[in-house]
Design a protein around this motif. Sequence first.
Motif, mmCIF file in Angstrom:
data_model
loop_
_atom_site.group_PDB
_atom_site.id
_atom_site.type_symbol
_atom_site.label_atom_id
_atom_site.label_comp_id
_atom_site.label_asym_id
_atom_site.label_seq_id
_atom_site.Cartn_x
_atom_site.Cartn_y
_atom_site.Cartn_z
ATOM 1 N N ILE A 380 0.685 -1.643 -0.205
ATOM 2 C CA ILE A 380 -0.126 0.213 0.197
ATOM 3 C C ILE A 380 0.693 1.431 -0.156
ATOM 4 N N GLY A 381 2.340 1.290 0.723
ATOM 5 C CA GLY A 381 2.943 2.081 0.388
ATOM 6 C C GLY A 381 2.362 3.733 1.272
ATOM 7 N N SER A 382 2.282 4.794 1.004
ATOM 8 C CA SER A 382 1.741 6.217 1.156
ATOM 9 C C SER A 382 0.566 6.240 0.300
ATOM 10 N N THR A 383 0.304 5.442 -0.183
ATOM 11 C CA THR A 383 -1.660 5.569 -0.005
ATOM 12 C C THR A 383 -2.891 5.666 1.222
ATOM 13 N N THR A 384 -3.532 6.752 1.243
ATOM 14 C CA THR A 384 -4.388 7.727 2.333
ATOM 15 C C THR A 384 -4.685 6.204 2.319
ATOM 16 N N ILE A 385 -5.799 6.187 3.868
ATOM 17 C CA ILE A 385 -6.466 5.548 3.960
ATOM 18 C C ILE A 385 -7.704 6.033 5.055
ATOM 19 N N PRO A 386 -8.901 6.495 3.736
ATOM 20 C CA PRO A 386 -9.413 6.749 4.637
ATOM 21 C C PRO A 386 -10.902 6.094 5.531
ATOM 22 N N VAL A 387 -10.504 6.342 6.943
ATOM 23 C CA VAL A 387 -11.635 5.629 7.610
ATOM 24 C C VAL A 387 -12.803 6.601 8.184
ATOM 25 N N ILE A 388 -14.005 6.613 8.036
ATOM 26 C CA ILE A 388 -15.273 7.648 8.457
ATOM 27 C C ILE A 388 -15.795 7.026 9.571
ATOM 28 N N THR A 389 -15.998 7.974 10.229
ATOM 29 C CA THR A 389 -16.307 7.701 12.299
ATOM 30 C C THR A 389 -17.015 8.744 12.072
#
Length: 543
Positions: A380-389
């Motif tokens: 995945i590397g530096s790919t942004t991983i969005p987590v909606i909370t």
Amino acid sequence: MSNKKIDLGVLGQLGASDREHILGMVKGGATRREVMAWMMASGATVAVAGSVFGAAEKALANTPKRGGSLRIAGDQHGPADTLDPILGTASIDYFRGRMFYGSLVRLQDDLSYEPELAEEVLTNDDATEWTFKIRRGVEFHDGKTLTADDVVYSMNRHMGENSASVSSSLVDMVERWEKVNDYEVRAVLASPNADLPNALGTFHFKIVQDGWEDFSTTVGTGPYKVEDFSPGVRTIGVRNENYWEDGAYLDSIEHFGIGDSVSRVNAFMAGDVDLMANVPASFIEQIEQTEGRDIWSVESAKYLNIAVRMDIEPYNNPDLIKAMQYLMDRNRLVRGTLKGQGSLGNDHPIGPAYFDHCPDIPQRELDHDKAKWHFERSGIGSTTIPVITAEVGQGTVEQCLFLQREAATIGMNIDVQKVTTDGYWGAVWMTAPICVVNWNMRPTANIMLTLAYKGDAPWNESYWVNDQFDELLVNVRAVTDPDTRRQMYCDMQTLIHEEAGTILPAFSNYVDGVASVVQGRTYVPLGIFGGSESAPYLWRSDA
């Protein structure tokens, strides 16, 4: 009375006429001296007479009173609010449903079931046929008498490929519902299911009137009638004077949502609301120390989790999910955020509160080395991983912030996006690639797994499909050998723990706020306000 050798410190041991006379005296304002004088004139000693007066006061204090109203603040509301029981997705829907409807059976504090609108439940030897004898004399809010036609119609709304029911998977083994006569129905199953009555006691299987389709309002058999229903705004129910059993003690209940937890606490502490859902742990001690305010805590296997959709790349990467699981600081979440009102989760939904919990799966712990290994392997590397909370439950926001903090130490870029609770279940859940969820406990492990993990379940939030799991889930319903059954449930929990898109760090108690004058609380461990079972029984001691 003088010839009876009984312990008059227990009011229930008096004769019926004596008991009613004493209760009438105390209710009418008689003093301790007057009650004691009456009893001693009948041969009782001073000590006995005094104990009976105290018992009478206590009995009257615990006797439900009619009158008064309650204002209740849930933690969620939005345009998806519904009066249709087959569509409910939020706790506010479940409590509302209990106000207006009844079910064939209802669940108890120990998660056993007892008959409700059905007065008797019968099954054949292999649990492939279930017969429900309908209680006579029950009326809908419009005066129509409940019959088998209403039950068959209500149950058929969960049947077929085109059913809109969010819980249809719980009854997908039912081949057909048959009307035996006006007060008896039969469920014929394609495969055995010993859990069917428990399933029918859950939130979505309320009985509606035959042919009812317009849920802008409704008529049910419940303790309250709809006076106002404005989705996303409020619900008002008024007493059903023809309710078939003891209950419906309040004149009215007003129910609405306050999404922000601090605002909800402030309204509760100011006396603007009488009950509030999901007290933040940081306020528990303050509420406990405030006169007139109580904590209503129910131990449960309710859980918070982060759901990763297994059908959307690149987030469905198994190594990415494993890395996130190893980055969860579960101990901090339970001890700090939940203030001990919960227990450790292990990335599957069947906690120790369930009979079929598997204790053999090793506890997954915070481990940066393992997390880093899986993260590097994911690519995945530096790919942004969005987590909606959103604050849809205690700890749902904090778990994401903990994950973000730990992820940064291994170079993982977690982007926590906090949104409002209003409309969350309609706009975010089951839609976003990664989002938080707060699940109520269900009465059995099979029901919980069927709702959230069966491949074709409407609420399979991680979109995880595993044929082995689905086969085990269906087959175990007919297994009676305890060792075989235990192994099958352990296998299912292990599959979820190892393969599904579930990051489940903690189980939490239900912790609500309640004014001290509110009595009639239930303790069913399936949701807020005593499993959303309390509506018929709530009453005010100051009424």
